[in-house]
Design a protein around this motif. Structure first.
Motif, short mmCIF file in Angstrom:
data_model
loop_
_atom_site.label_atom_id
_atom_site.label_comp_id
_atom_site.label_asym_id
_atom_site.label_seq_id
_atom_site.Cartn_x
_atom_site.Cartn_y
_atom_site.Cartn_z
N VAL A 96 0.82 -1.21 0.00
CA VAL A 96 0.00 0.00 0.00
C VAL A 96 0.85 1.26 0.00
CG1 VAL A 96 -1.72 1.32 1.31
CG2 VAL A 96 -1.93 -1.16 1.12
N LEU A 97 1.92 1.27 0.80
CA LEU A 97 2.68 2.50 1.01
C LEU A 97 4.01 2.54 0.26
CD1 LEU A 97 2.23 2.85 4.90
CD2 LEU A 97 0.79 3.79 3.08
N GLY A 98 4.48 1.41 -0.21
CA GLY A 98 5.83 1.35 -0.76
C GLY A 98 6.05 2.18 -2.01
N ALA A 258 -4.59 20.15 4.23
CA ALA A 258 -3.66 19.66 3.20
C ALA A 258 -3.05 18.32 3.59
CB ALA A 258 -2.57 20.69 2.96
N ALA A 259 -2.83 18.12 4.89
CA ALA A 259 -2.28 16.84 5.35
C ALA A 259 -3.26 15.71 5.09
CB ALA A 259 -1.95 16.93 6.84
N VAL A 260 -4.56 15.97 5.22
CA VAL A 260 -5.58 14.96 4.92
C VAL A 260 -5.54 14.62 3.44
CG1 VAL A 260 -8.06 14.52 4.81
CG2 VAL A 260 -7.08 15.57 6.84
N ALA A 261 -5.47 15.63 2.60
CA ALA A 261 -5.45 15.40 1.16
C ALA A 261 -4.20 14.62 0.75
CB ALA A 261 -5.51 16.73 0.42
N TRP A 266 -2.86 6.79 0.96
CA TRP A 266 -2.34 5.88 1.97
C TRP A 266 -3.43 5.03 2.61
CZ3 TRP A 266 0.66 10.33 4.84
CH2 TRP A 266 1.67 10.82 3.99
N ARG A 267 -4.68 5.33 2.29
CA ARG A 267 -5.77 4.50 2.83
C ARG A 267 -5.66 3.07 2.31
NH1 ARG A 267 -10.13 6.98 5.16
NH2 ARG A 267 -10.33 9.24 4.99
N LEU A 269 -4.37 2.29 5.31
CA LEU A 269 -3.30 2.04 6.28
C LEU A 269 -2.60 3.33 6.68
CD1 LEU A 269 -1.73 -1.23 4.80
CD2 LEU A 269 -3.36 -1.03 6.69
N ARG A 270 -3.37 4.40 6.84
CA ARG A 270 -2.74 5.68 7.17
C ARG A 270 -2.03 5.64 8.52
NH1 ARG A 270 -7.38 10.09 6.36
NH2 ARG A 270 -8.41 8.55 7.69
N ALA A 271 -2.47 4.79 9.44
CA ALA A 271 -1.80 4.71 10.75
C ALA A 271 -0.35 4.27 10.59
CB ALA A 271 -2.55 3.76 11.68
N TYR A 272 -0.06 3.40 9.63
CA TYR A 272 1.33 2.99 9.39
C TYR A 272 2.13 4.14 8.79
CZ TYR A 272 0.03 -1.72 10.60
OH TYR A 272 -0.40 -2.83 11.30
N ALA A 273 1.51 4.91 7.92
CA ALA A 273 2.19 6.08 7.37
C ALA A 273 2.55 7.05 8.48
CB ALA A 273 1.30 6.76 6.33
N VAL A 274 1.60 7.31 9.37
CA VAL A 274 1.85 8.21 10.51
C VAL A 274 3.00 7.68 11.36
CG1 VAL A 274 0.88 9.14 12.64
CG2 VAL A 274 -0.51 9.07 10.57
N THR A 275 3.00 6.39 11.62
CA THR A 275 4.05 5.80 12.46
C THR A 275 5.41 5.93 11.81
OG1 THR A 275 2.46 4.25 13.44
CG2 THR A 275 4.79 3.70 13.63
#
Length: 286
Positions: A96-98, A258-261, A266-267, A269-275
């Motif tokens: 998802v994030l890679g 802007a941070a939401v946009a 990343w959806r 799994l946005r919590a992993y992006a934040v981490t």
């Protein structure tokens, strides 16, 4: 009783990143941390009284030593698994994030990074409230005073975080003087304790939307607190505290909208992006 258990996980496990987060949030009196030994000890609430667990982190497994009443061992182990996010498959996060230009290098550098949860949603909520508009170090100081004054004895020469019923029975003025916070902050802690004593459950499996509404109805609780607790205490892997200052700085100073946009791709799994961004900005320095 004392139990020693080896907890399986989907390798790799980013020991350094998780240790950094654990060290950053450790509460004096309720937790002990040893980065050199890759161990962390903390109290865990349980049905038959406070338990204690020491975890030793490795890239392939986690060794846990529990001191708990025998009937509580399975539940405590489940809390530990959720706390350390041991059931995630890192390959799924990478898919998802890679490919993101910002997150891709971070995921490649730390493929086994986990979202640090919590063993006690009430404790997480109180410490989060105490941390509003102050540094993490100040929040830990306030919480340590709370544990010292109102906590109970726990195994391992630790003190367990006070339960909601205990703090709900304390006058906010007394809380303010004991913890040395503002009157408004003491009233928020008291309101939170009262709500939790009356049935607000800040635990994985709870309806995130309902918990959010209940939290926002409390005096002194805003969106950042609710979003942060969704990530740390509810286990919502798409939680995204867009107003978080450290997160926004890591995104180049974006404002919350802007941070939401920026995080839409990343959806879920946005919590992993934040981490990953928190680890880059703060925890990796611990």
């Amino acid at each position: 009783m004392r139990a020693e258990v080896r907890l399986a996980l989907h390798a790799p496990f980013d020991v350094a990143g998780v240790l950094g987060a654990l060290a950053a949030h450790a509460l004096q009196g309720a937790e002990r941390h040893d980065s050199s030994a890759a161990t962390h000890t903390r109290t865990v609430p349980a049905a038959h009284g406070p338990a204690a667990v020491t975890v030793r982190l490795t890239e392939t497994h986690v060794d846990a030593v529990l001191e708990a009443a025998a009937p509580d061992v399975p539940a405590v182990l489940e809390l530990v698994r959720r706390w350390l996010d041991l059931d995630v498959e890192p390959s799924g996060v990478a898919q998802v994030l890679g490919g993101d230009p910002l997150l891709g290098p971070l995921v490649a550098a730390r493929p086994g990074l986990r979202v640090l949860g919590h063993v006690d949603g009430f404790e997480a909520a109180v410490v989060t409230v105490l941390g509003q508009q102050v540094s993490l170090a100040a929040a830990r100081t306030f919480a340590a005073r709370l544990v010292s004054t109102y906590g109970t004895l726990a195994p391992g020469n630790l003190r367990a975080f006070p339960r909601p019923e205990r703090l709900a029975g304390v006058d906010p003025t007394e809380l303010r003087e004991a913890v040395r916070v503002t009157g408004a902050r003491a009233r928020t802690v008291h309101a939170l304790a009262t709500a939790c004593a009356d049935g607000l459950h800040i635990t994985p499996g709870s309806d995130p939307a309902l918990v959010r509404r209940q939290l926002l109805a409390l005096p002194g609780v805003g969106p950042w607190t609710a979003d942060y607790l969704a990530l740390r205490a509810l286990g919502d892997r798409d939680a995204y505290p867009a107003g978080d200052l450290v997160l926004r700085r890591a995104l180049g100073g974006l404002h919350a909208q802007a941070a939401v946009a920026r995080a839409e791709s990343w959806r879920p799994l946005r919590a992993y992006a934040v981490t990953h961004l928190w680890t880059l900005a703060a925890y990796a320095r611990m």
